[in-house]
Design an enzyme around this catalytic site. Structure first.
Site: not given
Ligand SMILES: NC(=O)c1ccc[n+]([C@@H]2O[C@H](COP(=O)([O-])OP(=O)(O)OC[C@H]3O[C@@H](n4cnc5c(N)ncnc54)[C@H](O)[C@@H]3O)[C@@H](O)[C@H]2O)c1
Length: 378
Positions: A157, A183-184, A210, A274
């Site tokens: 995360d 950081d994805v 996720n 989104y």
């Protein structure tokens, strides 16, 4: 750091055990030629047909390759000469967390070869799981649950303080957890984290993509910056995660990837950025499921309905409206998402890939006619 492994040999008969134990003395020397160190071996108390050994492999050595080479060697044939190999019914292997190895050394020979934290049923024993957005909300619930089920969990995360705290609490409860800053949206950070996971455990069985973010603006009010951020985290982040994790999963022998979508990716939804990101998750999941099937990797998408987490303000009109149109009449607890994710992560879903699993209390399938029914009958 070397990789430690507990190997439990299940023999067909009790009478084969003494002979097999004797052969371990010979194995020690032969295994050493392959840089495998034997730390201990013994009978398994309470299981008269099993032998357990604790071994470690050199830094960077792939246990499966080393064992295969060893079994094809002249030394192995010499050690096993005269032994009926059909007596070995099964070999269970468990990778050990190096930090716990000292403790494991003292328990070699114990009855159990897996040590789930209290409260679990070991459905993920021996597996390694990486969960993004693991510092809070659903990711946190999944990390706690998976650790109780015996997995070594990596919580990743941006929120370092919260993530470290969750990992520490899991360890205090008897589970195995590590926190990594990730950081994805950054491929370099993914590569660093995966290298560390491989060095520390030698495997990766489960990825839960996720991490997610949202800014609730209408189409016309959405700035280019907000659009990019939401697509980057919710969709590109999952793409980068699968790219980074799939090779290690393949070397592990397969795995399970769970991409977290939303009912906003199943139904028409008013927030364009989104909703687009979550519809994208569905298509990308199916592409990846086709692509990775041959490597033994299953890829599924899970779509939460309204869940009581920091992402949702439970006092808001939005939250209350979502609850009112959810057939089960309430929001989900994050742990209910963990239960569904556990099914997709575990071998219980071994023949399931490429699906969309709504976990939404009936919202996506039932809301419209449910609302009409309620109006008619009120
Ligand atoms: N809560 C709901 O009602 C709901 C409904 C449908 C879908 N979802 C989805 O479920 C997932 C989990 O959401 P949640 O409800 O637990 O929300 P949350 O906000 O509590 O958790 C999201 C986590 O993702 C992390 N994160 C955000 N950007 C990141 C990045 N770039 N790199 C790494 N981590 C990052 C955050 O720090 C946070 O810990 C999300 O994908 C979300 O879109 C949530």
């Amino acid at each position: 750091m070397p990789v430690y492994q507990k190997r439990t040999y299940h023999l067909a008969s009790e009478s084969a055990v003494p002979d097999y134990l004797e052969r371990w003395e010979a194995h020690i020397a032969t295994l050493a030629e392959f840089n495998v160190v034997t730390h201990g071996f013994s009978r398994v108390p309470g299981n008269p047909k099993a032998v357990v050994a604790l071994v470690s492999f050199q830094d960077g050595d792939d246990p499966r390759t080393v064992i295969r080479d060893y079994m094809e060697s002249e030394g192995f044939r010499r050690d096993m000469a005269g032994f009926d190999m059909s007596q070995i019914e099964r070999v269970d292997t468990l990778l050990l967390d190096p930090v716990d190895t000292v403790e494991e050394l003292s328990t070699v020979g114990g009855e159990s070869h897996s040590r789930p934290a209290p409260g679990g049923s070991a459905r993920l024993a021996g597996k390694v799981a990486l969960i993004t957005g693991g510092a809070r909300g659903q990711g946190e619930a999944e990390a706690r649950r998976f650790a109780r089920e015996g997995a070594i969990v990596y919580l990743c995360d941006l929120l370092a303080e919260q993530g470290e705290k969750v990992a520490e609490e899991i360890r205090m409860a008897g589970g195995k957890a590590h926190f990594k800053v990730l950081d994805v949206t950054d491929p370099a950070q993914w590569n660093r984290v995966i290298s560390e996971v491989e060095a520390e455990t030698g495997r990766l069985d489960i990825l839960i993509n996720n991490a997610g973010t949202n800014v609730r603006h209408s189409l016309t009010a959405t700035s280019r910056e907000a659009w990019d951020t939401i697509l980057d985290v919710n969709l590109t982040g999952q793409f980068l995660g699968m790219q980074a994790c799939a090779p290690l999963m393949e070397r592990t022998g397969g795995g399970s990837i769970i991409n977290i979508g939303s009912t906003a990716g199943i139904m028409g939804h008013p927030v364009a950025a989104y909703s687009s990101s979550k519809w994208g998750v569905r298509g990308m999941t199916k592409s990846a499921a086709i692509d990775l099937a041959a490597k033994g990797i299953r890829v599924n998408a899970m779509h939460p309905g309204v869940v009581d987490t920091p992402m949702m303000d439970s006092g808001s009109t939005l939250f209350k409206s979502l609850v009112s149109m959810t057939a089960l009449g309430r929001a989900a607890d994050a742990d209910e998402m963990a239960s569904a994710a556990l099914f997709l992560a575990s071998d219980d879903s071994s023949f399931v890939t490429g699906i969309d699993l709504p976990v939404d209390g009936g919202f996506s399938e039932l809301a419209a006619y449910g609302e009409i029914w309620n109006r008619i009958n009120s």
